[in-house]
Design a protein around this motif. Structure first.
Motif, PDB file in Angstrom:
ATOM      1  N   GLU A 174      11.434 -92.328  -5.162  1.00 40.90           N
ATOM      2  CA  GLU A 174      11.841 -93.604  -5.755  1.00 40.90           C
ATOM      3  C   GLU A 174      13.172 -93.476  -6.489  1.00 40.90           C
ATOM      4  O   GLU A 174      14.011 -94.396  -6.446  1.00 40.90           O
ATOM      5  CB  GLU A 174      10.769 -94.139  -6.704  1.00 40.90           C
ATOM      6  CG  GLU A 174      11.117 -95.527  -7.222  1.00 40.90           C
ATOM      7  CD  GLU A 174       9.943 -96.293  -7.795  1.00 40.90           C
ATOM      8  OE1 GLU A 174      10.006 -97.546  -7.839  1.00 40.90           O
ATOM      9  OE2 GLU A 174       8.952 -95.649  -8.201  1.00 40.90           O
ATOM     10  N   THR A 175      13.398 -92.329  -7.112  1.00 42.10           N
ATOM     11  CA  THR A 175      14.687 -92.100  -7.760  1.00 42.10           C
ATOM     12  C   THR A 175      15.811 -92.052  -6.730  1.00 42.10           C
ATOM     13  O   THR A 175      16.906 -92.613  -6.942  1.00 42.10           O
ATOM     14  CB  THR A 175      14.652 -90.785  -8.559  1.00 42.10           C
ATOM     15  OG1 THR A 175      13.628 -90.854  -9.551  1.00 42.10           O
ATOM     16  CG2 THR A 175      15.987 -90.523  -9.246  1.00 42.10           C
ATOM     17  N   THR A 176      15.551 -91.417  -5.595  1.00 39.03           N
ATOM     18  CA  THR A 176      16.546 -91.373  -4.523  1.00 39.03           C
ATOM     19  C   THR A 176      16.860 -92.782  -4.029  1.00 39.03           C
ATOM     20  O   THR A 176      18.026 -93.130  -3.817  1.00 39.03           O
ATOM     21  CB  THR A 176      16.033 -90.503  -3.356  1.00 39.03           C
ATOM     22  OG1 THR A 176      15.725 -89.195  -3.831  1.00 39.03           O
ATOM     23  CG2 THR A 176      17.073 -90.419  -2.244  1.00 39.03           C
ATOM     24  N   ILE A 177      15.821 -93.595  -3.859  1.00 48.24           N
ATOM     25  CA  ILE A 177      16.021 -94.989  -3.449  1.00 48.24           C
ATOM     26  C   ILE A 177      16.895 -95.721  -4.460  1.00 48.24           C
ATOM     27  O   ILE A 177      17.845 -96.437  -4.101  1.00 48.24           O
ATOM     28  CB  ILE A 177      14.666 -95.700  -3.290  1.00 48.24           C
ATOM     29  CG1 ILE A 177      13.894 -95.128  -2.090  1.00 48.24           C
ATOM     30  CG2 ILE A 177      14.857 -97.209  -3.128  1.00 48.24           C
ATOM     31  CD1 ILE A 177      12.446 -95.592  -2.021  1.00 48.24           C
ATOM     32  N   ALA A 178      16.591 -95.526  -5.743  1.00 43.87           N
ATOM     33  CA  ALA A 178      17.340 -96.212  -6.793  1.00 43.87           C
ATOM     34  C   ALA A 178      18.814 -95.817  -6.792  1.00 43.87           C
ATOM     35  O   ALA A 178      19.709 -96.671  -6.914  1.00 43.87           O
ATOM     36  CB  ALA A 178      16.713 -95.910  -8.153  1.00 43.87           C
ATOM     37  N   PHE A 179      19.089 -94.520  -6.630  1.00 40.08           N
ATOM     38  CA  PHE A 179      20.464 -94.048  -6.704  1.00 40.08           C
ATOM     39  C   PHE A 179      21.251 -94.326  -5.418  1.00 40.08           C
ATOM     40  O   PHE A 179      22.483 -94.401  -5.450  1.00 40.08           O
ATOM     41  CB  PHE A 179      20.496 -92.552  -7.043  1.00 40.08           C
ATOM     42  CG  PHE A 179      20.389 -92.285  -8.521  1.00 40.08           C
ATOM     43  CD1 PHE A 179      21.502 -91.882  -9.251  1.00 40.08           C
ATOM     44  CD2 PHE A 179      19.191 -92.456  -9.189  1.00 40.08           C
ATOM     45  CE1 PHE A 179      21.410 -91.657 -10.615  1.00 40.08           C
ATOM     46  CE2 PHE A 179      19.087 -92.231 -10.551  1.00 40.08           C
ATOM     47  CZ  PHE A 179      20.197 -91.832 -11.280  1.00 40.08           C
TER      48      PHE A 179
END
Length: 451
Positions: free
Chosen positions: A201-206
């Motif tokens: 989810e962090t990868t998606i956000a960034f």
């Protein structure tokens, strides 16, 4: 069939191969391909008459073994009736293959787009996702393999990508769960799952959710190491895709059609993707065939808008006839149940016993007829038996192990620090035990390289 030695014929086959065949994934001057005279069921043999129990299922595609008479007969019958026809027409074998596949896919994956194999299935799944969402990026995992064509190799997350990765394909890689070598310092499967989902989810956000068309995962990674995802992970990815409007693609090219003891590995986890790729076991590799199972929502995108893609041999009648016969054989002969039962009752207990006996076996993992042994120098430190992506002298311990298996009449699937146990899904209990005994003997050679 009893192999009949014919060394002279074998020498001619080998000479023609070395003179004219350019082999995939190989340094051409450094290989010595075995000349194969024939194959039947779970075995193949060379021109000297030596027989091998195939623990590779070809390249994990002969899910019903070699030369099944019902599938051979179906190909012959179709060839006599209609050898080929263009894909824009409705053809009986094609329609029936699509119907039978759609009956077995999860959820509403009821439309089947046929391809020639797994790599181009991945190519078209990604194209569909991008056109459906209007977004450019695709997220895929390290330790994955999705095929050798240009987009598929860029999506791949293992070293086979490196030489062909132009770094401009709109692909972003992330870490998927792998508890044995956790990138998240997890101590339990629950921690691994939660932290892997947080990382994703962090990868998606960034990366920007509005730029991501698809997340593609092998339901259970195959040549990357048969890493069965922890409970809740795939469901969590499904939730993230729904949250951010991302297409969820599951690659079932290896795991599909009985390999895991279910028709599709997605059934093990109760997850329905938006697109699902398949190939290999759909017709046991008898004639090249692959495809994409398409959800109702994505199919509707192309209801009034042409899908800009296709293949000359899409849904080839010979390949589809082989698929119809293969699915029929699997249903009639209980092949999926056989893979599930023997995996649980024979393979898993035997492999765990091997891990107890052999210092070179660091971990056992898998399901059905889809297993891997991770080989290590030291069980405590988990140092790999050979370095990552080792070649030449650095890979000597794995090469010696593979040679020992072949000497025992077992053809192994060896990849980096792993040996895979992936026999045909209709393998007999006696054949399994024969192969596992040979594996036991071969592992003593790997043990010689442990600390």
């Amino acid at each position: 069939m009893t192999p009949q030695p014919n060394p002279q014929a074998g020498a001619a086959v080998k000479a023609a191969d070395r003179a004219h065949v350019f082999h995939s994934w190989s340094a051409q001057d450094l290989i010595d391909p075995l000349a194969v005279a024939g194959a039947e069921g779970s075995y193949f043999w060379d021109y000297d008459g030596k027989r091998y129990l195939d623990f590779t299922s070809g390249l994990v595609f002969t899910n019903i073994g070699y030369q099944h008479p019902k599938v051979v007969a179906a190909i012959q019958e179709q060839a006599a009736k209609m050898t080929t026809f263009a894909p824009a027409f409705a053809v009986e074998a094609r329609s029936e293959a699509a119907r039978l596949i759609a009956e077995r896919t999860p959820g509403d994956l009821d439309k089947i787009f046929f391809t020639n194999g797994g790599a181009d299935a991945v190519e078209h799944a990604v194209r569909m996702a991008r056109l459906h969402t209007g977004r450019p990026k695709v997220l895929s995992a390290y330790r994955s393999y999705h095929g050798g064509t240009q987009q598929a190799i860029n999506i791949t997350g293992d070293p086979r990508r490196w030489a062909s990765d132009g770094a401009a394909a709109g692909v972003v890689h992330f870490w998927a769960p792998y508890p044995y070598r956790s990138r998240f310092y997890a101590e339990t499967e629950e921690q691994e799952c939660a932290r892997a989902l947080e990382h994703l989810e962090t990868t998606i956000a960034f990366e920007g959710p509005g730029t991501i068309a698809a997340i593609i995962l092998e339901t259970i990674p195959g040549t990357a190491g048969i890493m069965v995802p922890p409970p809740g992970y795939l469901a969590g990815v499904r939730e993230l895709c729904d949250k951010y409007g991302i297409v969820f693609v599951l690659d079932e090219v290896m795991a599909g059609f009985g390999r895991t003891g279910e028709w599709f590995a997605a059934d093990l986890f109760g997850v329905v993707p938006d697109l699902m790729t398949f190939a290999k076991g759909v017709n046991s590799g008898y004639v090249p065939l692959g495809g994409v199972a398409v959800s109702g929502e994505i199919a509707e995108t192309f209801g009034k808008r042409p899908y800009p893609g296709g293949l000359t041999y899409s849904g080839h009648p010979l390949a589809c006839a082989a698929a119809v016969a293969t699915i029929g054989v699997m249903a009639q002969e209980g092949v999926v149940d056989n893979a599930r039962k023997l995996g649980a009752d024979v393979v898993e207990p035997a492999l765990r016993a091997l891990a107890e006996r052999h210092p070179s076996v660091g971990e056992v993992r898998g399901v059905g007829m889809f297993w891997a042994l991770e080989l290590v120098k030291n069980k405590e430190t988990r140092e790999p038996l050979v370095p990552y992506n080792a070649v030449g002298e650095a890979n000597a311990p794995m090469a010696a192990f593979a040679a020992a298996a072949k000497k025992q009449g077992l053809w192994p699937f060896v990849n980096m620090n792993r040996t895979h146990v992936v026999p045909p899904c209709n393998v007999s209990e006696a054949e399994l035990k024969e192969g596992l005994a040979a594996l036991d003997t071969a592992l003593t050679v790997a043990d010689e390289h442990t600390e």
